[in-house]
Design a protein around this motif. Structure first.
Motif, PDB file in Angstrom:
ATOM      1  N   TYR A 267       1.756   8.648  61.351  1.00  0.00           N
ATOM      2  CA  TYR A 267       2.120   9.782  62.375  1.00  0.00           C
ATOM      3  C   TYR A 267       1.064  11.022  62.443  1.00  0.00           C
ATOM      4  CZ  TYR A 267       6.326   7.166  62.214  1.00  0.00           C
ATOM      5  OH  TYR A 267       7.087   6.029  62.502  1.00  0.00           O
ATOM      6  N   ASP A 268       0.044  11.051  61.940  1.00  0.00           N
ATOM      7  CA  ASP A 268      -0.831  12.180  61.825  1.00  0.00           C
ATOM      8  C   ASP A 268      -1.215  12.376  63.390  1.00  0.00           C
ATOM      9  OD1 ASP A 268      -0.899  12.455  59.090  1.00  0.00           O
ATOM     10  OD2 ASP A 268      -2.903  11.705  59.131  1.00  0.00           O
ATOM     11  N   GLY A 269      -1.061  13.603  64.027  1.00  0.00           N
ATOM     12  CA  GLY A 269      -1.487  14.135  65.029  1.00  0.00           C
ATOM     13  C   GLY A 269      -0.317  14.126  66.146  1.00  0.00           C
ATOM     14  N   VAL A 270       0.820  13.466  65.784  1.00  0.00           N
ATOM     15  CA  VAL A 270       2.113  13.450  66.489  1.00  0.00           C
ATOM     16  C   VAL A 270       2.720  14.959  66.409  1.00  0.00           C
ATOM     17  CG1 VAL A 270       4.362  12.480  67.084  1.00  0.00           C
ATOM     18  CG2 VAL A 270       2.331  11.101  66.224  1.00  0.00           C
ATOM     19  N   GLU A 271       2.924  15.600  67.644  1.00  0.00           N
ATOM     20  CA  GLU A 271       3.609  16.717  67.629  1.00  0.00           C
ATOM     21  C   GLU A 271       5.128  16.534  68.189  1.00  0.00           C
ATOM     22  OE1 GLU A 271       1.642  19.455  69.699  1.00  0.00           O
ATOM     23  OE2 GLU A 271      -0.208  19.159  68.853  1.00  0.00           O
ATOM     24  N   ARG A 272       6.108  16.712  67.134  1.00  0.00           N
ATOM     25  CA  ARG A 272       7.489  16.587  67.462  1.00  0.00           C
ATOM     26  C   ARG A 272       7.988  17.711  68.400  1.00  0.00           C
ATOM     27  NH1 ARG A 272       8.618  11.150  66.712  1.00  0.00           N
ATOM     28  NH2 ARG A 272       7.700  10.535  64.514  1.00  0.00           N
ATOM     29  N   ILE A 273       8.938  17.212  69.377  1.00  0.00           N
ATOM     30  CA  ILE A 273       9.626  18.370  69.928  1.00  0.00           C
ATOM     31  C   ILE A 273      10.995  18.760  69.192  1.00  0.00           C
ATOM     32  CG2 ILE A 273      10.860  18.572  72.066  1.00  0.00           C
ATOM     33  CD1 ILE A 273       9.445  16.151  73.329  1.00  0.00           C
ATOM     34  N   ASP A 274      11.001  20.009  69.034  1.00  0.00           N
ATOM     35  CA  ASP A 274      12.140  20.668  68.153  1.00  0.00           C
ATOM     36  C   ASP A 274      13.342  20.404  68.647  1.00  0.00           C
ATOM     37  OD1 ASP A 274       9.905  21.618  66.398  1.00  0.00           O
ATOM     38  OD2 ASP A 274       9.850  23.550  67.461  1.00  0.00           O
ATOM     39  N   VAL A 275      13.603  20.494  69.822  1.00  0.00           N
ATOM     40  CA  VAL A 275      14.984  20.177  70.575  1.00  0.00           C
ATOM     41  C   VAL A 275      14.783  19.263  71.638  1.00  0.00           C
ATOM     42  CG1 VAL A 275      16.670  21.327  71.710  1.00  0.00           C
ATOM     43  CG2 VAL A 275      15.489  22.571  69.735  1.00  0.00           C
ATOM     44  N   THR A 276      15.425  18.033  71.444  1.00  0.00           N
ATOM     45  CA  THR A 276      15.349  17.207  72.379  1.00  0.00           C
ATOM     46  C   THR A 276      16.852  17.045  73.137  1.00  0.00           C
ATOM     47  OG1 THR A 276      16.174  15.458  70.999  1.00  0.00           O
ATOM     48  CG2 THR A 276      13.690  15.789  71.228  1.00  0.00           C
ATOM     49  N   GLU A 277      16.766  16.581  74.472  1.00  0.00           N
ATOM     50  CA  GLU A 277      17.710  16.644  75.350  1.00  0.00           C
ATOM     51  C   GLU A 277      18.493  15.153  75.193  1.00  0.00           C
ATOM     52  OE1 GLU A 277      16.605  17.823  79.140  1.00  0.00           O
ATOM     53  OE2 GLU A 277      16.118  19.739  78.516  1.00  0.00           O
ATOM     54  N   SER A 278      17.859  14.130  74.585  1.00  0.00           N
ATOM     55  CA  SER A 278      18.641  12.768  74.861  1.00  0.00           C
ATOM     56  C   SER A 278      17.986  11.892  73.730  1.00  0.00           C
ATOM     57  CB  SER A 278      18.199  12.236  76.208  1.00  0.00           C
ATOM     58  OG  SER A 278      16.986  11.766  76.482  1.00  0.00           O
ATOM     59  N   TYR A 279      18.486  10.774  73.404  1.00  0.00           N
ATOM     60  CA  TYR A 279      17.824   9.821  72.517  1.00  0.00           C
ATOM     61  C   TYR A 279      16.765   9.325  72.886  1.00  0.00           C
ATOM     62  CZ  TYR A 279      18.049   5.769  69.288  1.00  0.00           C
ATOM     63  OH  TYR A 279      17.819   4.869  68.443  1.00  0.00           O
ATOM     64  N   LEU A 280      16.696   9.198  74.363  1.00  0.00           N
ATOM     65  CA  LEU A 280      15.247   8.739  74.776  1.00  0.00           C
ATOM     66  C   LEU A 280      14.266   9.545  74.512  1.00  0.00           C
ATOM     67  CD1 LEU A 280      16.428   6.942  78.249  1.00  0.00           C
ATOM     68  CD2 LEU A 280      15.782   5.660  76.354  1.00  0.00           C
ATOM     69  N   GLN A 281      14.423  10.836  74.706  1.00  0.00           N
ATOM     70  CA  GLN A 281      13.442  11.886  74.587  1.00  0.00           C
ATOM     71  C   GLN A 281      12.795  12.126  73.099  1.00  0.00           C
ATOM     72  OE1 GLN A 281      14.494  15.809  75.610  1.00  0.00           O
ATOM     73  NE2 GLN A 281      12.291  16.556  76.239  1.00  0.00           N
ATOM     74  N   GLU A 282      13.942  11.907  72.232  1.00  0.00           N
ATOM     75  CA  GLU A 282      13.520  12.067  70.973  1.00  0.00           C
ATOM     76  C   GLU A 282      12.621  10.817  70.244  1.00  0.00           C
ATOM     77  OE1 GLU A 282      15.940  12.202  66.537  1.00  0.00           O
ATOM     78  OE2 GLU A 282      17.153  12.242  68.506  1.00  0.00           O
ATOM     79  N   TYR A 283      12.996   9.528  70.988  1.00  0.00           N
ATOM     80  CA  TYR A 283      12.401   8.551  70.473  1.00  0.00           C
ATOM     81  C   TYR A 283      11.072   7.931  70.988  1.00  0.00           C
ATOM     82  CZ  TYR A 283      15.845   7.631  66.752  1.00  0.00           C
ATOM     83  OH  TYR A 283      16.555   7.757  65.573  1.00  0.00           O
ATOM     84  N   GLN A 284      10.710   8.687  72.505  1.00  0.00           N
ATOM     85  CA  GLN A 284       9.971   8.050  73.214  1.00  0.00           C
ATOM     86  C   GLN A 284       8.443   7.925  72.605  1.00  0.00           C
ATOM     87  OE1 GLN A 284      10.355   6.883  76.258  1.00  0.00           O
ATOM     88  NE2 GLN A 284       8.182   6.661  76.861  1.00  0.00           N
ATOM     89  N   GLN A 285       8.161   8.920  71.755  1.00  0.00           N
ATOM     90  CA  GLN A 285       6.708   8.842  71.206  1.00  0.00           C
ATOM     91  C   GLN A 285       6.811   8.047  70.258  1.00  0.00           C
ATOM     92  OE1 GLN A 285       7.099  13.468  69.792  1.00  0.00           O
ATOM     93  NE2 GLN A 285       4.981  13.588  70.691  1.00  0.00           N
ATOM     94  N   ASP A 286       7.716   7.569  69.540  1.00  0.00           N
ATOM     95  CA  ASP A 286       7.759   6.723  68.429  1.00  0.00           C
ATOM     96  C   ASP A 286       7.633   5.476  68.983  1.00  0.00           C
ATOM     97  OD1 ASP A 286       8.779   7.940  65.643  1.00  0.00           O
ATOM     98  OD2 ASP A 286       9.894   8.807  67.171  1.00  0.00           O
ATOM     99  N   TRP A 287       8.156   5.169  70.152  1.00  0.00           N
ATOM    100  CA  TRP A 287       8.049   3.769  71.176  1.00  0.00           C
ATOM    101  C   TRP A 287       6.833   3.559  71.661  1.00  0.00           C
ATOM    102  CZ3 TRP A 287      13.519   4.536  73.731  1.00  0.00           C
ATOM    103  CH2 TRP A 287      14.386   4.217  72.827  1.00  0.00           C
ATOM    104  N   GLU A 288       6.304   4.752  72.026  1.00  0.00           N
ATOM    105  CA  GLU A 288       4.689   4.544  72.608  1.00  0.00           C
ATOM    106  C   GLU A 288       3.733   4.284  71.137  1.00  0.00           C
ATOM    107  OE1 GLU A 288       4.030   8.535  74.020  1.00  0.00           O
ATOM    108  OE2 GLU A 288       5.255   7.959  76.129  1.00  0.00           O
ATOM    109  N   LEU A 289       3.897   4.760  70.044  1.00  0.00           N
ATOM    110  CA  LEU A 289       3.289   4.408  68.778  1.00  0.00           C
ATOM    111  C   LEU A 289       3.550   2.836  68.534  1.00  0.00           C
ATOM    112  CD1 LEU A 289       3.778   7.372  66.641  1.00  0.00           C
ATOM    113  CD2 LEU A 289       1.789   6.675  67.754  1.00  0.00           C
ATOM    114  N   LEU A 290       4.864   2.487  68.703  1.00  0.00           N
ATOM    115  CA  LEU A 290       5.198   0.895  68.257  1.00  0.00           C
ATOM    116  C   LEU A 290       4.601   0.099  69.158  1.00  0.00           C
ATOM    117  CD1 LEU A 290       7.108  -0.991  67.034  1.00  0.00           C
ATOM    118  CD2 LEU A 290       8.784  -0.623  68.701  1.00  0.00           C
ATOM    119  N   VAL A 291       4.546   0.303  70.557  1.00  0.00           N
ATOM    120  CA  VAL A 291       3.859  -0.866  71.283  1.00  0.00           C
ATOM    121  C   VAL A 291       2.322  -0.715  71.302  1.00  0.00           C
ATOM    122  CG1 VAL A 291       5.861  -0.889  73.015  1.00  0.00           C
ATOM    123  CG2 VAL A 291       4.099   0.674  73.083  1.00  0.00           C
TER     124      VAL A 291
END
Length: 315
Positions: A267-291
């Motif tokens: 997860y180096d270099g991944v900048e997390r969003i402090d406040v997310t509006e939805s589950y999709l927004q919160e997990y989008q970065q992780d899913w991009e890393l996954l695929v």
């Protein structure tokens, strides 16, 4: 529903005609096969379910770049065959006594109806077991990634559902010839043969042609004792490794991964969003890393296991 990463991973090659991709991912079509909670007297209920679970119950499909995300839920109930048989015998005896006939004189249709009634009653007493499976479909690489290990029933059931939407959909093993010889070479000569991208963990499973097994836990896999096992004919069927110091897992001889765990470096270099509006927004970065990682790793494994290129890879 999808979590941040898969804890287990199976990869399959897929075939599907170009014009059927639309049918497969059409939301109205998916709704026709949506999971419905199992009924009292049902043995099984299976269907597509939300990619984000209760966060958005109607989201049966999601995409990340070119990758298609689907989730499937399967509920099952099992009844004791012995209990059903005992109850059928008792019911036949009671019915025969009431009719004043021998049990052998009862109609076959009557006996079948009795059995079905008893099975329904026993099913209504049972609480269902639930299994969920998440799929990532990659039309470019013609692959399907699944967050479970093996070709168990739920995978077969899931493929059958996909074929209802896309009749041409077919699944093939990613590794057609088990690669225990390669894994054994990696472990036998780690300093010279083990790929640079891998580092040994401390677990492995070995098996001899006579089916004698050795399961190693918290062991120094480079020890002389482990080499002696291989000198006596045992081959490696799975081995714990880390890939590029970013992800640890156990790799088996047909490319399945268990105990998958991303390391902090992943997860180096991944900048997390402090406040997310939805589950999709919160997990989008992780899913991009996954695929991205799934593609990278299985491209790499295809080379290391010397697998035949798929048609699209070859062009």
């Amino acid at each position: 529903m999808f979590s941040r990463f898969f804890k287990s991973i199976s990869c399959f090659n897929i075939d599907i005609s170009e014009d059927e991709w639309h049918n497969l991912l059409d939301i109205e079509t998916l709704k026709q096969l949506q999971h419905i909670p199992i009924k009292q007297s049902q043995k099984e209920s299976i269907g597509f379910s939300s990619v984000t679970g209760y966060h958005n119950p109607d989201l049966l499909y999601h995409h990340v770049d070119r990758f298609h995300f689907l989730s499937v839920t399967r509920e099952t109930k099992k009844v004791s065959k012995l209990k059903v048989e005992q109850r059928v015998v008792e019911a036949k005896r009671t019915l025969a006594e009431r009719r004043k006939v021998a049990t052998d004189d009862l109609e076959e249709q009557e006996i079948q109806e009795l059995k079905e009634k008893i099975e329904r009653e026993e099913l209504s007493k049972k609480s269902p077991d639930e299994a969920r499976i998440n799929l990532v479909l990659d039309p470019l690489k013609q692959r399907m990634y699944v967050d479970t290990v093996g070709t168990d029933t739920i995978i077969k059931k899931t493929v059958s559902m996909l074929r209802k939407l896309a009749p041409s959909f077919k699944v093939h093993p990613f590794v057609t010839n088990p690669a225990e010889t390669i894994l054994t070479q990696w472990l036998y000569n780690p300093n010279t043969v083990l790929p640079d991208e891998l580092a040994l963990g401390n677990e492995a499973s070995l098996k001899s042609p006579e089916d004698s097994k050795a399961k190693l836990f918290k062991q120094d896999l480079e020890s002389e004792e482990v080499k002696i096992l291989m000198n006596h004919g045992k081959q490696v069927f799975d081995i714990a490794v880390s890939y590029q110091e970013r992800i640890g897992f156990t790799l088996n001889n047909i490319g399945y991964l268990k105990k998958v765990k991303p390391r902090d470096m992943f997860y180096d270099g991944v900048e997390r969003i402090d406040v997310t509006e939805s589950y999709l927004q919160e997990y989008q970065q992780d899913w991009e890393l996954l695929v991205s990682w799934l593609t990278e790793f299985y491209d790499w494994l295809e080379i290391k296991f010397d697998l035949p290129k798929t048609e699209k890879d070859a062009t």
